[in-house]
Design an enzyme around this catalytic site. Structure first.
Site, PDB file in Angstrom:
ATOM      1  N   LYS A 144      37.496 -60.494   4.032  1.00 23.62           N
ATOM      2  CA  LYS A 144      37.943 -59.175   4.505  1.00 23.62           C
ATOM      3  C   LYS A 144      38.858 -58.532   3.465  1.00 23.62           C
ATOM      4  O   LYS A 144      38.725 -57.354   3.160  1.00 23.62           O
ATOM      5  CB  LYS A 144      38.729 -59.279   5.829  1.00 23.62           C
ATOM      6  CG  LYS A 144      37.936 -59.566   7.063  1.00 23.62           C
ATOM      7  CD  LYS A 144      37.067 -58.442   7.557  1.00 23.62           C
ATOM      8  CE  LYS A 144      35.677 -58.556   7.021  1.00 23.62           C
ATOM      9  NZ  LYS A 144      34.741 -59.358   7.713  1.00 23.62           N
ATOM     10  N   CYS A 157      20.512 -48.026   3.136  1.00 26.95           N
ATOM     11  CA  CYS A 157      19.886 -46.721   3.276  1.00 26.95           C
ATOM     12  C   CYS A 157      19.639 -46.401   4.752  1.00 26.95           C
ATOM     13  O   CYS A 157      19.255 -47.268   5.530  1.00 26.95           O
ATOM     14  CB  CYS A 157      18.548 -46.589   2.557  1.00 26.95           C
ATOM     15  SG  CYS A 157      18.636 -46.925   0.801  1.00 26.95           S
ATOM     16  N   TRP A 170      21.727 -46.347  -0.419  1.00 33.37           N
ATOM     17  CA  TRP A 170      22.422 -47.464  -1.070  1.00 33.37           C
ATOM     18  C   TRP A 170      21.507 -47.864  -2.211  1.00 33.37           C
ATOM     19  O   TRP A 170      20.416 -48.380  -1.999  1.00 33.37           O
ATOM     20  CB  TRP A 170      22.609 -48.626  -0.092  1.00 33.37           C
ATOM     21  CG  TRP A 170      23.437 -49.736  -0.641  1.00 33.37           C
ATOM     22  CD1 TRP A 170      24.797 -49.802  -0.700  1.00 33.37           C
ATOM     23  CD2 TRP A 170      22.953 -50.972  -1.203  1.00 33.37           C
ATOM     24  NE1 TRP A 170      25.190 -50.987  -1.268  1.00 33.37           N
ATOM     25  CE2 TRP A 170      24.093 -51.722  -1.582  1.00 33.37           C
ATOM     26  CE3 TRP A 170      21.691 -51.515  -1.432  1.00 33.37           C
ATOM     27  CZ2 TRP A 170      23.993 -52.987  -2.172  1.00 33.37           C
ATOM     28  CZ3 TRP A 170      21.594 -52.767  -2.016  1.00 33.37           C
ATOM     29  CH2 TRP A 170      22.734 -53.486  -2.381  1.00 33.37           C
ATOM     30  N   ASN A 204      13.631 -46.579   2.985  1.00 30.57           N
ATOM     31  CA  ASN A 204      14.658 -47.622   2.974  1.00 30.57           C
ATOM     32  C   ASN A 204      13.931 -48.926   2.662  1.00 30.57           C
ATOM     33  O   ASN A 204      12.949 -49.240   3.322  1.00 30.57           O
ATOM     34  CB  ASN A 204      15.309 -47.666   4.366  1.00 30.57           C
ATOM     35  CG  ASN A 204      16.128 -48.919   4.599  1.00 30.57           C
ATOM     36  OD1 ASN A 204      16.630 -49.524   3.657  1.00 30.57           O
ATOM     37  ND2 ASN A 204      16.265 -49.305   5.854  1.00 30.57           N
ATOM     38  N   GLY A 205      14.396 -49.670   1.636  1.00 27.02           N
ATOM     39  CA  GLY A 205      13.737 -50.932   1.298  1.00 27.02           C
ATOM     40  C   GLY A 205      13.393 -50.966  -0.179  1.00 27.02           C
ATOM     41  O   GLY A 205      13.924 -50.176  -0.967  1.00 27.02           O
ATOM     42  N   GLU A 228      36.989 -66.198   5.975  1.00 29.43           N
ATOM     43  CA  GLU A 228      36.756 -64.866   6.528  1.00 29.43           C
ATOM     44  C   GLU A 228      37.921 -63.930   6.184  1.00 29.43           C
ATOM     45  O   GLU A 228      37.708 -62.764   5.835  1.00 29.43           O
ATOM     46  CB  GLU A 228      36.542 -64.983   8.049  1.00 29.43           C
ATOM     47  CG  GLU A 228      36.360 -63.696   8.805  1.00 29.43           C
ATOM     48  CD  GLU A 228      35.201 -62.820   8.323  1.00 29.43           C
ATOM     49  OE1 GLU A 228      34.368 -63.273   7.534  1.00 29.43           O
ATOM     50  OE2 GLU A 228      35.169 -61.644   8.731  1.00 29.43           O
ATOM     51  N   LYS A 239      26.345 -51.671   5.245  1.00 29.56           N
ATOM     52  CA  LYS A 239      26.110 -52.559   6.384  1.00 29.56           C
ATOM     53  C   LYS A 239      24.601 -52.758   6.517  1.00 29.56           C
ATOM     54  O   LYS A 239      23.837 -51.949   6.024  1.00 29.56           O
ATOM     55  CB  LYS A 239      26.663 -51.876   7.638  1.00 29.56           C
ATOM     56  CG  LYS A 239      27.176 -52.874   8.646  1.00 29.56           C
ATOM     57  CD  LYS A 239      28.028 -52.222   9.654  1.00 29.56           C
ATOM     58  CE  LYS A 239      28.533 -53.242  10.640  1.00 29.56           C
ATOM     59  NZ  LYS A 239      29.631 -54.037  10.103  1.00 29.56           N
ATOM     60  N   ARG A 255      25.249 -47.390   6.397  1.00 25.79           N
ATOM     61  CA  ARG A 255      24.151 -48.134   5.774  1.00 25.79           C
ATOM     62  C   ARG A 255      24.058 -47.897   4.271  1.00 25.79           C
ATOM     63  O   ARG A 255      23.283 -48.562   3.570  1.00 25.79           O
ATOM     64  CB  ARG A 255      22.810 -47.730   6.411  1.00 25.79           C
ATOM     65  CG  ARG A 255      22.739 -47.999   7.888  1.00 25.79           C
ATOM     66  CD  ARG A 255      21.409 -47.537   8.437  1.00 25.79           C
ATOM     67  NE  ARG A 255      20.326 -48.309   7.879  1.00 25.79           N
ATOM     68  CZ  ARG A 255      19.874 -49.449   8.391  1.00 25.79           C
ATOM     69  NH1 ARG A 255      20.411 -49.921   9.477  1.00 25.79           N
ATOM     70  NH2 ARG A 255      18.888 -50.094   7.820  1.00 25.79           N
ATOM     71  N   GLU A 310      36.827 -57.431   0.371  1.00 25.90           N
ATOM     72  CA  GLU A 310      35.881 -56.347   0.689  1.00 25.90           C
ATOM     73  C   GLU A 310      36.536 -54.980   0.753  1.00 25.90           C
ATOM     74  O   GLU A 310      36.013 -54.007   0.236  1.00 25.90           O
ATOM     75  CB  GLU A 310      35.329 -56.602   2.097  1.00 25.90           C
ATOM     76  CG  GLU A 310      33.956 -57.095   2.190  1.00 25.90           C
ATOM     77  CD  GLU A 310      33.534 -57.213   3.641  1.00 25.90           C
ATOM     78  OE1 GLU A 310      32.485 -56.693   3.958  1.00 25.90           O
ATOM     79  OE2 GLU A 310      34.249 -57.826   4.472  1.00 25.90           O
ATOM     80  N   HIS A 365      43.196 -80.445  -5.921  1.00 27.29           N
ATOM     81  CA  HIS A 365      42.053 -80.806  -6.774  1.00 27.29           C
ATOM     82  C   HIS A 365      41.690 -79.687  -7.739  1.00 27.29           C
ATOM     83  O   HIS A 365      40.588 -79.683  -8.289  1.00 27.29           O
ATOM     84  CB  HIS A 365      40.854 -81.193  -5.903  1.00 27.29           C
ATOM     85  CG  HIS A 365      41.125 -82.384  -5.044  1.00 27.29           C
ATOM     86  ND1 HIS A 365      41.292 -83.655  -5.555  1.00 27.29           N
ATOM     87  CD2 HIS A 365      41.321 -82.493  -3.705  1.00 27.29           C
ATOM     88  CE1 HIS A 365      41.558 -84.495  -4.560  1.00 27.29           C
ATOM     89  NE2 HIS A 365      41.587 -83.808  -3.441  1.00 27.29           N
TER      90      HIS A 365
HETATM   91  C1  F6R Z   1      31.288 -58.690   5.850  1.00 28.71           C
HETATM   92  C2  F6R Z   1      30.003 -58.404   6.449  1.00 28.71           C
HETATM   93  C3  F6R Z   1      28.804 -59.056   5.865  1.00 28.71           C
HETATM   94  C4  F6R Z   1      27.774 -59.379   6.972  1.00 28.71           C
HETATM   95  C5  F6R Z   1      26.484 -59.912   6.331  1.00 28.71           C
HETATM   96  C6  F6R Z   1      25.493 -60.342   7.377  1.00 28.71           C
HETATM   97  O1  F6R Z   1      32.335 -58.032   6.497  1.00 28.71           O
HETATM   98  O2  F6R Z   1      29.895 -57.629   7.363  1.00 28.71           O
HETATM   99  O3  F6R Z   1      29.132 -60.194   5.143  1.00 28.71           O
HETATM  100  O4  F6R Z   1      28.318 -60.316   7.830  1.00 28.71           O
HETATM  101  O5  F6R Z   1      25.927 -58.913   5.532  1.00 28.71           O
HETATM  102  O6  F6R Z   1      25.154 -59.289   8.216  1.00 28.71           O
HETATM  103  P1  F6R Z   1      24.506 -59.536   9.635  1.00 28.71           P
HETATM  104  O7  F6R Z   1      25.519 -60.221  10.483  1.00 28.71           O
HETATM  105  O8  F6R Z   1      24.154 -58.169  10.133  1.00 28.71           O
HETATM  106  O9  F6R Z   1      23.300 -60.382   9.417  1.00 28.71           O
END
Ligand code: F6R
Length: 618
Positions: free
Chosen positions: A495, A2, A74, A99-100, A491, A613, A27, A498, A514
């Site tokens: 990606k 949010c 969100w 937000n929260g 990673e 994010k 966000r 996601e 395994h």
């Molecule tokens: C994936 C991604 C998330 C963040 C995670 C931690 O692409 O961006 O997995 O890495 O939410 O976020 P931060 O680094 O802001 O603590």
């Protein structure tokens, strides 16, 4: 999780709020809304979906007024819908954005319902609106009303509130979620981050945990602590300009951010290397003396940042000889952690506001106090490696090292990850006991050359775009790596899932036999990261196991790796680099692969479904 923006000005604020929401959309993007005080009445527009849907509504019926609040959501409590979109109103008198999560909203809601309040939405936020409405009816002061309600709510919040009977005021508060004040000339603002407000100011007050703030035409900005005491908070100037908010000529923010990596890594190294060693002072005052005492490192992070921590474990153990553990914050914070003597606690976070990581830091700090009382032991110090200046994580840690990635808008993290890796290599070298040896000098030199190598890696874009066609129709993919490349495989898989919604898993290549080998057939592309390191021969054997089962292999390898392309084996050459820096270089082709697959599939690259994010809820 949010985004909030609020404005109190002498001009119409609809455009400022809308631009703020667009900048905060990373966000959350389930719904958006805005409320503005129009001739003494609260007028509201809301829409399900992205900010663009709200913009369309505003084009039909605009809002006009010089004070307003807005929100991009969100969803946590209640499905994404217009009725659950913020701002929420109480009796057309109060408007709130939040937000929260309000953890005790259920008993509060029951109490209000038994008193005759009828709720419009399923949200926890609406409860706060009604509580403020009632409190204001008694005290006739918005700040006092908000303070009295905050005393009753548990959980995390950043919020902004307006009341028709306080028509030239906005009250904001933060606890567990970020909120900054933007300081203008005769106008002031609130937002979840600075980026939202760089359109109108470069001067900010970073509110602290528990702070309550009143913006008013009469008094300007008043900040009070959680105890209600007036608080002096410095105004800080943001010096990075506002270019980050635009995509430039790139089709997506993610692509722009992938291509920024050589420059932001150069920025992360700037001023932190001297001759052939790392300057410990980059980590803060007293870092050098502290680092000499470190015997163990605990690294805590979430998601992509956690993968960076996993790479660092290999580096810290091999190059610095320091036992290291790495754990996801959501697990760590609920464990009875045993802290060996002289352990450095390190958090990694792009945003510096991730709820679990922040809670882990607070737990570590409190645990340190407990242990210190019991037997004189606890964490030696806390260090945050973070990308957002002024974030909660940096403020609450003893030491910090800022990655210089600049604002990252794409929800899938790219440049934040590689700059974290660079910061972790700096930490490894700073903690290395045998200083000034050839290995350190070679690594420092390799670090200086890294931006150039990354430029070469970005030149793989064309071949990777062509390769991505092999993935667009697939439903699953398997990533393999060994050693420091195992977290890079993780990673790469994260990606891909996601942003392209292809189910992807990553395994240490040695684990294949395994279990996961059972999955391998012609429909399961297998991606291997294979730099020319000491584990290469072992990895090659694992790749033969895949080929023998009819699997289709895509190998990222440097030219020194003698692998010949064949029917079921495609090899992409990655520029060679010091083996310790290879995880950073190999990340780029995997980012490009997931990007191109997502573009082919037509998904929303910068704002993938269900995600946001800055995860400020647990
Ligand atoms: C994936 C991604 C998330 C963040 C995670 C931690 O692409 O961006 O997995 O890495 O939410 O976020 P931060 O680094 O802001 O603590």
């Amino acid at each position: 999780m949010c985004g909030i923006v609020a404005a109190l000005a002498a001009r119409n604020v609809q455009g400022i709020l809308l631009e703020g929401l667009k900048r905060l959309e990373y966000r959350g993007y389930d719904s958006a809304g805005m409320a503005v005080m129009e001739s003494g009445a609260l007028m509201r527009q809301r829409a399900q979906g992205k900010v663009a849907a709200l913009e369309e509504k505003l084009a039909e019926r605009s809002l006009t007024g010089s004070i307003g609040i807005a929100h991009t959501r969100w969803a946590t409590h209640g499905k994404p819908s217009e009725v659950n979109a913020h701002p929420h109103l109480a009796g057309d008198r109060v408007a709130i954005v939040h937000n929260g999560i309000i953890e005790n909203f259920e008993p509060l809601k029951r109490e209000l319902e038994s008193d005759g309040v009828v709720f419009e939405s399923e949200t926890d936020t609406e409860v706060v609106a009604h509580l403020i409405d009632r409190a204001f009816a008694t005290c006739h002061d918005l700040l006092a009303a908000v303070q009295s309600v905050l005393a009753r709510i548990d959980g995390a919040y950043a919020l902004a509130v307006m009341h028709v009977d306080a028509p030239r005021e906005i009250v904001g508060a933060r606890k567990g979620s970020p909120l900054v004040v933007g300081v203008g000339i005769d106008e002031n603002f609130l937002a979840s981050d600075t980026l939202a407000l760089l359109q109108v100011t470069d001067r900010f007050v970073y509110l602290r945990e528990g702070d309550v703030v009143r913006l008013s035409a009469r008094h300007g900005i008043e900040v009070l602590t959680a105890d209600g005491e007036p608080a002096a908070r410095d105004v800080q100037v943001y010096e990075h300009g506002d270019s980050a908010a635009s995509r430039g000529d790139y089709r997506h923010f993610m692509l722009k951010e992938i291509h920024e990596q050589p420059a932001v890594i150069a920025a992360t190294l700037e001023g932190r290397l001297s001759g052939s060693h790392v300057l410990e002072s980059s980590f803060g005052v007293g870092a050098r003396a502290l680092f000499e005492r470190v015997k163990q490192v605990h690294i805590i992070a979430c998601g992509t940042s956690y993968h960076a921590g996993m790479v660092a474990r290999y580096w810290l153990e091999k190059l610095a000889g320091i036992p290291t553990t790495v754990e996801v914050a959501s697990e760590y914070r609920y464990r009875d952690v045993v802290v060996p003597e002289n352990t450095l606690f390190v958090t990694l976070s792009q945003s510096g506001e991730t709820a679990d990581t922040l809670a882990a830091l607070r737990y570590a700090t409190s645990r340190a106090d407990d242990l210190t009382e019991q037997d004189g032991q606890g964490y030696l110090a806390t260090l945050a490696i973070c990308n957002v200046p002024g974030s909660s994580l940096t403020r609450e840690s003893d030491l910090s090292l800022m990655t210089q990635a600049g604002p990252e808008i794409g929800v899938a993290s790219t440049k934040a990850f590689t700059t974290q890796l660079v910061a972790l290599m700096l930490l490894t070298l700073a903690l290395r006991r045998s200083r000034g040896d050839e290995r350190e000098a070679a690594l420092v030199q390799a670090l200086r050359g890294l931006p150039g190598v990354l430029d070469q890696a970005l030149a793989m874009d064309g071949p990777i775009a062509a390769l991505s066609e092999a993935f667009a129709e697939k439903h699953h993919a398997l990533f393999l790596g060994r050693g420091t490349q195992y977290p890079i495989a993780l990673e790469g898989a994260l990606k891909l899932k996601e942003i392209s919604y292809i189910h992807a898993e990553a395994y240490p290549a040695g684990e294949l036999k395994h279990g996961p080998l059972a999955l391998v057939d012609a429909d399961m592309p297998v991606i291997a990261v294979a730099p020319n390191d000491e584990l290469l021969e072992k990895l090659k054997s694992n790749l033969q196991e895949v080929r023998a089962r009819g699997g289709e292999l895509f190998v990222f390898a440097d030219e020194g790796v003698a692998l010949t392309a064949a029917d079921s084996l495609r090899v992409l050459h990655v520029p060679a680099v010091d083996e310790f820096l290879a995880p950073i270089v190999y990340t780029l082709p995997l980012q490009l692969l997931s990007y191109h697959v997502a573009v082919l599939k037509g998904t929303d690259v910068d704002q993938p479904r269900n995600l946001a994010k800055s995860v400020t809820v647990e």
